[in-house]
Write an enzyme that holds these catalytic residues in place. Structure first.
Site, mmCIF file in Angstrom:
data_model
loop_
_atom_site.group_PDB
_atom_site.id
_atom_site.type_symbol
_atom_site.label_atom_id
_atom_site.label_comp_id
_atom_site.label_asym_id
_atom_site.label_seq_id
_atom_site.Cartn_x
_atom_site.Cartn_y
_atom_site.Cartn_z
ATOM 1 N N ASN A 7 0.830 -1.481 0.115
ATOM 2 C CA ASN A 7 0.070 0.031 -0.033
ATOM 3 C C ASN A 7 0.827 1.187 0.049
ATOM 4 O O ASN A 7 1.595 1.529 0.806
ATOM 5 C CB ASN A 7 -0.849 -0.167 1.215
ATOM 6 N N HIS A 10 1.017 6.273 1.747
ATOM 7 C CA HIS A 10 1.754 7.298 2.643
ATOM 8 C C HIS A 10 2.872 7.922 1.701
ATOM 9 O O HIS A 10 3.297 8.893 2.348
ATOM 10 C CB HIS A 10 1.894 6.787 3.878
ATOM 11 N N HIS A 43 -5.487 3.482 -1.436
ATOM 12 C CA HIS A 43 -7.111 3.948 -1.095
ATOM 13 C C HIS A 43 -7.279 5.556 -1.617
ATOM 14 O O HIS A 43 -6.685 6.347 -1.031
ATOM 15 C CB HIS A 43 -6.917 3.951 0.595
ATOM 16 N N ARG A 45 -9.766 8.135 -0.873
ATOM 17 C CA ARG A 45 -10.405 8.566 0.314
ATOM 18 C C ARG A 45 -11.438 9.656 -0.149
ATOM 19 O O ARG A 45 -10.936 10.407 -1.225
ATOM 20 C CB ARG A 45 -9.623 9.147 1.419
ATOM 21 N N ARG A 49 -7.080 12.737 0.794
ATOM 22 C CA ARG A 49 -6.127 13.178 2.073
ATOM 23 C C ARG A 49 -4.613 12.752 1.507
ATOM 24 O O ARG A 49 -3.630 13.248 1.970
ATOM 25 C CB ARG A 49 -6.295 13.054 3.435
ATOM 26 N N GLU A 73 -8.931 0.535 -2.881
ATOM 27 C CA GLU A 73 -9.618 0.557 -1.702
ATOM 28 C C GLU A 73 -10.548 1.893 -1.659
ATOM 29 O O GLU A 73 -9.924 2.978 -2.104
ATOM 30 C CB GLU A 73 -8.791 0.603 -0.309
ATOM 31 N N THR A 103 -6.875 6.719 10.409
ATOM 32 C CA THR A 103 -6.921 5.750 9.614
ATOM 33 C C THR A 103 -7.992 4.845 9.560
ATOM 34 O O THR A 103 -8.922 5.223 10.402
ATOM 35 C CB THR A 103 -5.506 5.030 9.893
ATOM 36 N N THR A 104 -8.168 3.866 8.801
ATOM 37 C CA THR A 104 -9.346 3.045 8.714
ATOM 38 C C THR A 104 -9.328 2.093 10.268
ATOM 39 O O THR A 104 -8.439 1.181 10.503
ATOM 40 C CB THR A 104 -9.407 1.934 7.376
ATOM 41 N N GLU A 154 -11.207 -9.282 3.698
ATOM 42 C CA GLU A 154 -9.817 -9.127 4.207
ATOM 43 C C GLU A 154 -10.134 -8.926 5.792
ATOM 44 O O GLU A 154 -11.088 -7.909 5.956
ATOM 45 C CB GLU A 154 -9.574 -7.874 3.544
ATOM 46 N N HIS A 197 -3.636 -4.257 8.002
ATOM 47 C CA HIS A 197 -3.722 -3.335 8.518
ATOM 48 C C HIS A 197 -2.655 -3.388 10.024
ATOM 49 O O HIS A 197 -2.951 -4.228 10.780
ATOM 50 C CB HIS A 197 -4.998 -2.709 9.278
ATOM 51 N N GLY A 219 1.129 -1.480 4.328
ATOM 52 C CA GLY A 219 1.444 -0.026 4.032
ATOM 53 C C GLY A 219 2.363 0.734 4.961
ATOM 54 O O GLY A 219 3.619 0.866 4.808
#
Ligand code: PXP
Length: 256
Positions: A7, A10, A43, A45, A49, A73, A103-104, A154, A197, A219
């Site tokens: 991932n 970042h 992801h 979002r 972000r 995602e 975060t998620t 997942e 995660h 990630g």
């Protein structure tokens, strides 16, 4: 062999801190693939972000060029589904999203949101994407994911990772056991099992040793390690640990 999805969100977080064009998550994704990543995860979002629409389009082009899967995602909302349908990624993972979260933070409520999720799963699957739901490993959410038409679940490993970081090995073992049981349940229902995660060099092996796991999406830790050890060595070490876990009996919280 377990697939490792890297991932790269970042890298975009760092870029956006200055509002410019550097570092480019697409460059990082190319490097990740060179280092042995089996796929790229990103992801998009609703608040953009980190990854933006242009990044996602370029990541899909890179993945097509490199013959690697892109795992897109997104929140289970119509606007995002429209973008995913245009992008046509190999895979889509539906995640819960709250603007105020860092975060998620937890899994999707597949049971409570059945009527919202099911048409989106169907539209994405009809468009050729493999759809997964990011859920907690609890029996009713696994059954509900199947009922929504998901091909993959997942499991959110965040609570397990945090508990282990806090030194509560007993609770981490209990969470791990719930994920082992959940993996068996999902597999028996015909769904593929992924995890993600908060995974790190220290907590990944116990997860990678779960027999049903087919893919891990990692990630933040890898991108963090890229600053000190470099992106390629970080991916290669993660790959080594995941593979090693298949041939040994890892001890919880210990790097092999
Ligand atoms: N899998 C999913 C569905 C995610 O949303 C994320 C990012 O929150 C990850 C995996 C990767 O988590 P991390 O960045 O903590 O490795």
């Amino acid at each position: 062999m377990i697939r490792l999805g890297v991932n790269i969100d970042h890298v975009a977080t760092l870029r956006n801190a200055r509002g410019g064009i550097h570092p480019d998550p697409v460059d990082a994704a190319r490097l990740a693939i060179d280092a042995g990543a089996d796929g790229i995860t990103a992801h998009l979002r609703e608040d953009r972000r980190h990854i933006n629409d242009d990044d996602m389009a370029r990541l899909q082009a890179l993945c097509l060029e490199q013959g690697k899967p892109l795992n897109f995602e997104m929140a289970a909302v119509d606007d995002m589904a429209e973008i995913a349908i245009k992008t046509k990624p190999h895979a889509v993972c539906l995640v819960p999203e709250k603007r105020e979260e860092r975060t998620t933070e937890g899994g999707l409520d597949a049971a409570g949101l059945h009527n919202q999720i099911t048409p989106i799963v169907r539209a994405l699957a009809d468009n050729g994407s493999r759809v997964s739901l990011f859920i907690e490993a609890v029996p009713h959410q696994i059954t509900a994911s199947k009922a929504c038409g998901a091909q993959v679940v997942e499991f959110h490993t965040g609570a397990y990772a945090h508990t282990l970081d806090a030194g509560d090995t007993g609770k981490a073992e209990a969470l791990l056991e719930a994920m082992r049981t959940g993996a068996k349940q999902a597999d028996a229902l015909g769904m593929e099992v992924h995890f993600g995660h908060g995974l790190t060099f220290d907590n990944v092996t116990a997860i990678a040793a779960i027999p049903e796991v087919k893919e891990l999406n990692i990630g933040h830790f890898i991108i963090g390690e890229a600053i000190t050890m470099g992106l390629k060595p970080a991916i290669q070490e993660m790959r080594r640990l995941i593979d090693a876990a298949r041939h040994s009996s890892p001890i919880l919280g210990e790097r092999i």
